[in-house]
Design an enzyme around this catalytic site. Structure first.
Site: not given
Ligand code: NAD
Length: 360
Positions: A140, A191, A223, A247, A251
């Protein structure tokens, strides 16, 4: 004396923060908690008061305070403002000025509310996990970024996923510290099978773990973590991950509980100073109606006591009081599931009463 900056913000912010302040007042009156509270405007309220979403006086107060309690910011009346004057800028400005790089997002499902989740009650009842998300680095913020033209005239968008070792190390330490205050199990999500950044991330996590021999460190690919979160979320205690993965996963974890009005959050700096706020927004659709659920904000105060103010005993008292009012069957609209509900102020008063009723 402990100083707490109180930033009610916009929409339902002032209503829910008023209930959290009642709880703080009760801790002062009944439990000898010495704290000075000072309020200041932020977000749309900051713009209205001083022409900026983060007025200088508000930032100064937050820098001086030991911890910050924030309601929420934003509202349709501010949507037409230029980007730099929008309410969210106040929040982002605070995060970067106070260097709040560690975002703690618990997902707790009180057994009394298990029916609110979209998952089967036996999967989620009693869920209590914490996601630690790196908040100020990663893709980001990485440079270079942009949209450019290739030689053949086609456009391409690009971003950079970059983490310096010191950034990984400080989020690792923050997450291990959190794990030490909980059940001492930390799952690092990465990852590493595909990304070099994740290889380094994993290496640093393992290195830092040597300083926390009591914490059991495991690793999981992102994943798989997203699958495991909905398959058997109770396997996790603390998860730590980079900004973008956090992020998304936080959620998902929040929605496992089904009740946005119940979830607090914290954003911490390297010394443990933090800003505490509910995960929800300013809910303009119900603002001013005395209908909002104040429990996420009240539970944010509990997090503040545990993570910034060194008073886990008082944090536990607040959490027990919240559990007690749920046991009494008290529900605000959002968690009433069509049944009868109480107002924002009544819910706050009930928590204060439950706190007073505890043995002390
Ligand atoms: P929201 O979280 O404000 O509301 C989503 C839905 O949840 C609404 O129906 C609302 O009534 C309900 N809700 C939220 N909190 C509740 C509570 N405590 N009790 C009962 N019901 C509650 O999200 P949104 O509608 O997408 O955004 C509204 C405004 O909030 C926007 O301006 C947005 O930018 C801002 N926002 C601010 C923050 C923040 O301050 N950290 C976070 C998200 C959104």
């Amino acid at each position: 004396m402990t100083k707490i900056a109180i930033l009610p913000g916009d929409g339902i912010g002032p209503e829910i923060v008023a209930e959290a302040v009642k709880v703080l007042d009760c801790l002062r009156d009944e439990y000898g908690f010495a704290a000075e509270l000072e309020s200041a405007p932020v977000g749309g309220a900051g713009y209205d008061a001083a022409g900026q979403p983060l007025p200088d006086a508000t930032l100064t107060l937050c820098r001086e305070a030991d911890a910050v309690l924030l309601g929420a910011v934003g509202g349709p009346q501010y949507d037409a403002l230029p980007r730099e004057l929008r309410p969210e800028r106040g929040l982002l400005g605070l995060r970067s000025a106070l260097q709040l790089f560690s975002n703690l997002r618990p997902a707790v499902l009180y057994p009394q509310l298990a029916g609110a989740s979209s998952l089967k009650p036996e999967i989620v009842a009693g869920l209590d996990l914490m996601i630690v998300r790196e908040l100020t680095g990663g893709i980001y913020f990485g440079q270079p970024r942009g949209i450019r033209e290739r030689e053949n005239g086609e456009r391409e968008g690009y971003n950079t996923l970059v983490y310096a070792e010191h950034e990984i190390e400080r989020i690792a330490r923050s997450a291990f510290d959190v794990a030490m205050k909980r059940n001492k199990r930390l799952c690092s999500v990465d990852k590493a099978n595909v990304l070099e950044v994740s290889e380094l991330w994993r290496e640093v996590m393992i290195r830092v773990s040597a300083d926390y021999p009591e914490v059991e460190l495991t690793h999981m690919y992102v994943d798989n973590a997203s699958m495991q979160l909905v398959k058997w979320p109770k396997q996790f205690d603390v998860m730590v991950t980079k900004n973008m993965f956090g992020d998304i996963l936080s959620d998902t974890a929040a929605m496992l509980t089904g009740s946005i009005g119940m979830l607090p959050s914290a954003s911490l700096d390297a010394s443990g100073k933090g800003m505490y706020e509910p995960i929800h927004g300013s809910a303009p659709d119900i603002a001013g109606q005395n209908r909002a659920n104040p429990l996420a904000t009240i539970l944010s105060v509990a997090m503040m006591l545990r993570y910034s103010l060194g008073r886990p005993d008082l944090a536990e008292r607040i959490e027990l009081a919240v559990s007690a009012v749920l046991d009494q069957g008290l529900r605000t609209d959002d968690i009433a599931d069509g049944g009868s509900s109480v107002s924002t102020a009544d819910m706050g008063d009930a928590v204060v009463q439950a706190l007073r009723n505890q043995e002390h």
